[in-house]
Scaffold this active site. Structure first.
Site, PDB file in Angstrom:
ATOM      1  N   GLU A   1       7.681  -8.578  -6.870  1.00  0.00           N
ATOM      2  CA  GLU A   1       6.577  -9.206  -6.293  1.00  0.00           C
ATOM      3  C   GLU A   1       5.792  -9.537  -7.656  1.00  0.00           C
ATOM      4  O   GLU A   1       4.886  -8.655  -8.392  1.00  0.00           O
ATOM      5  CB  GLU A   1       5.790  -7.998  -5.657  1.00  0.00           C
TER       6      GLU A   1
ATOM      7  N   ASN B   1       3.393  -4.571   4.506  1.00  0.00           N
ATOM      8  CA  ASN B   1       2.474  -3.624   3.721  1.00  0.00           C
ATOM      9  C   ASN B   1       0.943  -3.863   4.152  1.00  0.00           C
ATOM     10  O   ASN B   1       0.366  -4.714   3.666  1.00  0.00           O
ATOM     11  CB  ASN B   1       2.656  -3.902   2.227  1.00  0.00           C
ATOM     12  N   TRP B   2       0.541  -2.711   4.865  1.00  0.00           N
ATOM     13  CA  TRP B   2      -0.905  -2.723   5.484  1.00  0.00           C
ATOM     14  C   TRP B   2      -1.674  -2.508   4.344  1.00  0.00           C
ATOM     15  O   TRP B   2      -3.053  -2.810   4.692  1.00  0.00           O
ATOM     16  CB  TRP B   2      -1.010  -1.979   6.844  1.00  0.00           C
ATOM     17  N   LYS B   3      -1.568  -2.057   3.308  1.00  0.00           N
ATOM     18  CA  LYS B   3      -2.430  -1.562   2.299  1.00  0.00           C
ATOM     19  C   LYS B   3      -3.579  -0.646   2.996  1.00  0.00           C
ATOM     20  O   LYS B   3      -3.263   0.021   3.776  1.00  0.00           O
ATOM     21  CB  LYS B   3      -2.941  -2.851   1.613  1.00  0.00           C
TER      22      LYS B   3
ATOM     23  N   HIS C   1       3.878   0.092  -6.084  1.00  0.00           N
ATOM     24  CA  HIS C   1       3.282  -1.264  -6.054  1.00  0.00           C
ATOM     25  C   HIS C   1       2.331  -1.501  -7.147  1.00  0.00           C
ATOM     26  O   HIS C   1       1.823  -0.637  -7.693  1.00  0.00           O
ATOM     27  CB  HIS C   1       2.478  -1.259  -4.893  1.00  0.00           C
TER      28      HIS C   1
ATOM     29  N   GLY D   1       2.043  -8.416   2.927  1.00  0.00           N
ATOM     30  CA  GLY D   1       0.925  -7.704   2.937  1.00  0.00           C
ATOM     31  C   GLY D   1      -0.008  -8.736   4.088  1.00  0.00           C
ATOM     32  O   GLY D   1       0.179  -8.272   5.324  1.00  0.00           O
ATOM     33  N   GLY D   2      -0.911  -9.491   3.733  1.00  0.00           N
ATOM     34  CA  GLY D   2      -1.837 -10.025   4.619  1.00  0.00           C
ATOM     35  C   GLY D   2      -1.293 -10.397   5.949  1.00  0.00           C
ATOM     36  O   GLY D   2      -1.899 -10.211   7.140  1.00  0.00           O
TER      37      GLY D   2
ATOM     38  N   GLY E   1      -1.684 -11.624  -2.518  1.00  0.00           N
ATOM     39  CA  GLY E   1      -2.984 -11.953  -2.174  1.00  0.00           C
ATOM     40  C   GLY E   1      -3.861 -13.144  -2.664  1.00  0.00           C
ATOM     41  O   GLY E   1      -5.080 -13.420  -2.159  1.00  0.00           O
TER      42      GLY E   1
ATOM     43  N   GLU F   1      -0.523  -2.686  -7.334  1.00  0.00           N
ATOM     44  CA  GLU F   1      -1.890  -2.212  -7.202  1.00  0.00           C
ATOM     45  C   GLU F   1      -2.071  -0.797  -7.482  1.00  0.00           C
ATOM     46  O   GLU F   1      -2.948  -0.298  -8.171  1.00  0.00           O
ATOM     47  CB  GLU F   1      -2.517  -2.398  -5.583  1.00  0.00           C
TER      48      GLU F   1
ATOM     49  N   SER G   1       2.200 -13.374  -1.165  1.00  0.00           N
ATOM     50  CA  SER G   1       1.803 -14.398  -0.173  1.00  0.00           C
ATOM     51  C   SER G   1       2.854 -15.090   0.519  1.00  0.00           C
ATOM     52  O   SER G   1       2.927 -16.338   0.712  1.00  0.00           O
ATOM     53  CB  SER G   1       1.076 -15.501  -1.362  1.00  0.00           C
TER      54      SER G   1
HETATM   55  P1  PGA Z   1       0.527 -10.393   0.025  1.00  0.00           P
HETATM   56  O1  PGA Z   1       0.621  -8.831  -0.247  1.00  0.00           O
HETATM   57  O2  PGA Z   1       1.549 -10.555   1.127  1.00  0.00           O
HETATM   58  O3  PGA Z   1      -0.818 -10.062   0.975  1.00  0.00           O
HETATM   59  O4  PGA Z   1       0.462 -11.181  -0.855  1.00  0.00           O
HETATM   60  C1  PGA Z   1       2.008  -8.516  -0.687  1.00  0.00           C
HETATM   61  C2  PGA Z   1       2.208  -6.962  -1.196  1.00  0.00           C
HETATM   62  O5  PGA Z   1       1.175  -6.850  -1.976  1.00  0.00           O
HETATM   63  O6  PGA Z   1       3.164  -6.381  -1.033  1.00  0.00           O
END
Ligand code: PGA
Length: 257
Positions: free
Chosen positions: A166, A9-11, A94, A234-235, A172, A96, A213
């Site tokens: 999640e 997930n590149w956001k 998601h 994500g990251g 994050g 967010e 994470s």
């Molecule tokens: P993260 O994000 O791996 O940076 O914690 C995961 C996500 O939000 O899908």
């Protein structure tokens, strides 16, 4: 058997040029890894270029959101019909989007149905906040989110859907859920809820990922858990080397390489 998924997930990261660099670096090593579905969920602006760049590779492309109507006067929105030309999957709900953009369970359900209607594989996100976790409300809250997201979906539609558990406090933060806790919530809450809705046989076939994470250090332990069918990352998915490692380790943790 449930085929594992490792979705990035590149956001809101990467320009077109950066996303093409990434694609050229990961395609060859990832094509060698079998048995894991690799999906990059990229920003809308990069999808067209990436869909060309990833043609003929083993990497699938996903978006990070959609709007449920097919077309119309909805300034700034993108529909499933538009995405279908470019990608195969889409992240829905998601945390967010729920927290920053006010997406409700009802909106998540409508988006999920729109994705399925147009043949996109939805990856629906659920997960509790830190306050809910500390108040012992995780099971009830996550169960309710799953029930609301899948409301009125047929068993066939449910089978085409992946879920990502999640926990919001793990996203994050560098503080992933323990492998045991993630496995327990995925098996004992998410899959149980699906079992009540669709029966145990169907629930046993639905893929449920862990996100929050995930990195190259903890991925092996997380993916070795029997109920965890992959990751939404994500990251760590932004770095080509790390993404390749995550996919490779997932394959070996699932006994595929
Ligand atoms: P993260 O994000 O791996 O940076 O914690 C995961 C996500 O939000 O899908």
């Amino acid at each position: 058997m449930r085929t594992a998924i490792l979705a990035g997930n590149w956001k809101m990261f990467k320009t077109v040029a950066e996303s093409l660099d990434f694609a050229s670096l990961v395609s060859a090593p990832l094509d060698k890894v079998r048995g894991v579905e690799k999906i990059i969920c990229a920003p809308f602006t990069t999808l067209s270029a990436l869909s060309d760049a990833l043609k003929g590779t083993s990497i699938k492309l996903g978006a990070q959101n959609l709007f449920w109507e097919e077309q119309g006067a909805y300034t700034g929105e993108i529909s499933a019909v538009m995405l279908k030309e470019l990608c195969q999957a889409v992240i829905i709900g998601h945390s967010e989007r729920r927290q920053v953009f006010g997406e409700t369970d009802e909106a998540v359900n409508k988006k999920l149905r729109a994705a399925l209607q147009h043949g996109l594989m939805p990856i629906v996100c659920v997960g509790e906040s830190l306050a809910q976790n500390q108040a012992g409300e995780t099971e009830r809250f996550v169960g309710r989110q799953v029930g609301a997201a899948f409301d009125s979906l047929t068993p066939d539609e449910a089978l085409m859907t992946a879920i990502a558990y999640e926990p919001i406090w793990a996203i994050g933060t560098g503080l992933a859920a323990t492998a045991e806790d993630a496995n327990r919530i995925i098996g004992g809450v998410v899959r149980q809820t699906l079992g009540r809705m669709y029966g145990a046989d169907t629930a046993a076939q639905i893929r449920i990922l862990y996100g929050g994470s995930v990195n190259t250090k903890n991925v092996e332990e997380l993916m070795s858990q029997p109920e965890i069918d992959g990751g939404l990352v994500g990251g760590a998915s932004l770095k080509p080397d790390d993404y390749v490692t995550l996919v490779q380790v997932t394959a070996s943790a699932k006994g595929l390489s």
